[in-house]
Every structure is written in structure tokens, then in C-alpha cells.
Design a protein around this motif. Structure first.
Motif, PDB file in Angstrom:
ATOM      1  N   HIS A  54      93.995   8.054   7.494  1.00  0.00           N
ATOM      2  CA  HIS A  54      92.607   8.560   7.416  1.00  0.00           C
ATOM      3  C   HIS A  54      91.932   8.217   6.093  1.00  0.00           C
ATOM      4  CE1 HIS A  54      93.089  10.643  11.148  1.00  0.00           C
ATOM      5  NE2 HIS A  54      93.962  11.512  10.698  1.00  0.00           N
ATOM      6  N   ARG A  87     100.558  19.291  21.243  1.00  0.00           N
ATOM      7  CA  ARG A  87      99.102  19.087  21.137  1.00  0.00           C
ATOM      8  C   ARG A  87      98.366  20.059  22.066  1.00  0.00           C
ATOM      9  NH1 ARG A  87      97.141  15.717  17.048  1.00  0.00           N
ATOM     10  NH2 ARG A  87      95.383  15.211  18.392  1.00  0.00           N
ATOM     11  N   HIS A 117      99.061  20.996  12.322  1.00  0.00           N
ATOM     12  CA  HIS A 117      99.056  19.552  12.568  1.00  0.00           C
ATOM     13  C   HIS A 117     100.110  19.265  13.625  1.00  0.00           C
ATOM     14  CE1 HIS A 117      99.562  15.218  12.027  1.00  0.00           C
ATOM     15  NE2 HIS A 117     100.859  15.465  12.097  1.00  0.00           N
ATOM     16  N   ASP A 120     100.511  12.644  17.154  1.00  0.00           N
ATOM     17  CA  ASP A 120      99.705  12.341  18.342  1.00  0.00           C
ATOM     18  C   ASP A 120     100.286  11.250  19.244  1.00  0.00           C
ATOM     19  OD1 ASP A 120      99.198  10.116  16.788  1.00  0.00           O
ATOM     20  OD2 ASP A 120      97.084  10.597  16.418  1.00  0.00           O
TER      21      ASP A 120
HETATM   22 MG    MG Z   1      95.923  13.686  13.832  1.00  0.00          MG
END
Ligand code: MG
Ligand code: RTP
Length: 142
Positions: A54, A87, A117, A120
Motif C-alpha cells: 500500500h 474475511r 486485519h 486476502d
Molecule cells: Mg488488505
């Protein structure tokens, strides 16, 4: 179903709300087992390294600053379809959009302070678990 592992972090906001146990209970009630865990205060270098993907995003500095604002609880979870299951339990990144009953709907306060967190994808799960744990620290539960 595939037995998978995923990397989970309980972020500083949720640690400070004292809900580590509540979040662990959700994992355990939904077929996810803790196979490694450590509580730690992330350094700036660790937070930047963990979130390197990121780096160019506008929220990067805020994210690093938030993740180093207090202790986090880091764990590797194992279970059938662990990545997607975690998730699903977490809910959407923005807690206002998270489904009722998810961890973020119940414990997060903002997009930054969003409680947890979770990896993914299989590639990020492997990379993120290796970021925090040696192979010898993982205790398979089968
Ligand atoms: Mg993420
Ligand atoms: P995470 O990586 O923490 O599990 O969250 P996520 O997949 O749902 O979200 P991701 O897109 O990977 O973003 C990582 C974290 O950065 C913060 N964020 N802020 N201000 C913003 O628009 C923004 N977008 C993302 C969130 O804390 C998010 O969890």
C-alpha cells in the motif's frame, strides 16, 4: 474443502477495547484454530514492511501511524477455507458497510481503526505468516 492458514492481526483499537478474547471466540466458534500467536508493539519499519503493497496509497502514512499507536495481537489461523472464512468474520473494511454481526460491525470505529486485519489470498497469507513467524513457531492442529 481446503485446509488453509491465514494471518490475522487484532489492531491497536481492538486491543485497547480489551476484546482479544471476544474475537478469538469468534474464530474458534467458526472453525478457525490459533496455530501461532504473539502480542507485539510494531515498529515503524515493521508496519511499513508489512503494508508495503500500500506504499503508494494516500492512506499509507495514516495506516502506519495507526498500526504503531499501540500493541497488536498477531496470529496465524488454520481451518477449512481459513482465508475467506476469516474475511467473512471480519466484514467490510469500512465498518459502516460491514454486515451486522461481523467483527468490524461490532468493534471497529472507522476505516482506520477497523479492529482486525486478515490476509486476502493464499499468496499474501504465506507471505504475511512468514513475516511474523518462523516455520518452527507454527503448531499445526490438523
Ligand atoms: Mg488488505
Ligand atoms: P486489512 O488489510 O487491514 O485486512 O484490511 P482490508 O484488506 O479490508 O483493506 P486494505 O484495502 O488491504 O487496506 C488496508 C488497511 O488500510 C486502511 N485503509 N484506509 N482511508 C482509506 O481509504 C483506507 N483504505 C484502507 C484500513 O485500515 C485497511 O484495513
Amino acid at each position: 474443502m481446503a485446509l488453509e492458514r491465514t494471518l490475522s492481526i487484532i489492531k491497536p483499537d481492538a486491543v485497547s477495547k480489551n476484546v482479544i478474547g471476544e474475537i478469538y471466540a469468534r474464530f474458534e466458534k467458526n472453525g478457525l484454530s490459533v496455530v501461532a500467536a504473539k502480542m507485539m508493539q510494531l515498529s515503524q519499519e515493521q508496519a511499513e514492511g508489512f503494508y508495503a503493497e500500500h506504499k503508494e496509497r494516500p492512506f499509507f502514512n495514516d495506516l502506519v501511524s495507526f498500526m504503531t499507536s499501540g500493541p497488536v495481537m498477531v496470529q496465524a489461523l488454520e481451518g477449512d477455507n481459513a482465508i475467506a472464512k476469516n474475511r467473512e468474520l471480519m466484514g467490510a473494511t469500512d465498518p459502516q458497510k460491514a454486515d451486522a454481526g461481523t467483527i468490524r460491525a461490532d468493534y471497529a470505529t472507522s476505516v482506520d481503526a477497523n479492529a482486525v486485519h486478515g490476509s486476502d489470498a493464499p499468496e499474501s497469507a504465506s507471505r504475511e505468516i512468514a513475516f511474523f513467524f518462523e516455520d518452527s513457531e507454527l503448531c499445526p492442529r490438523g
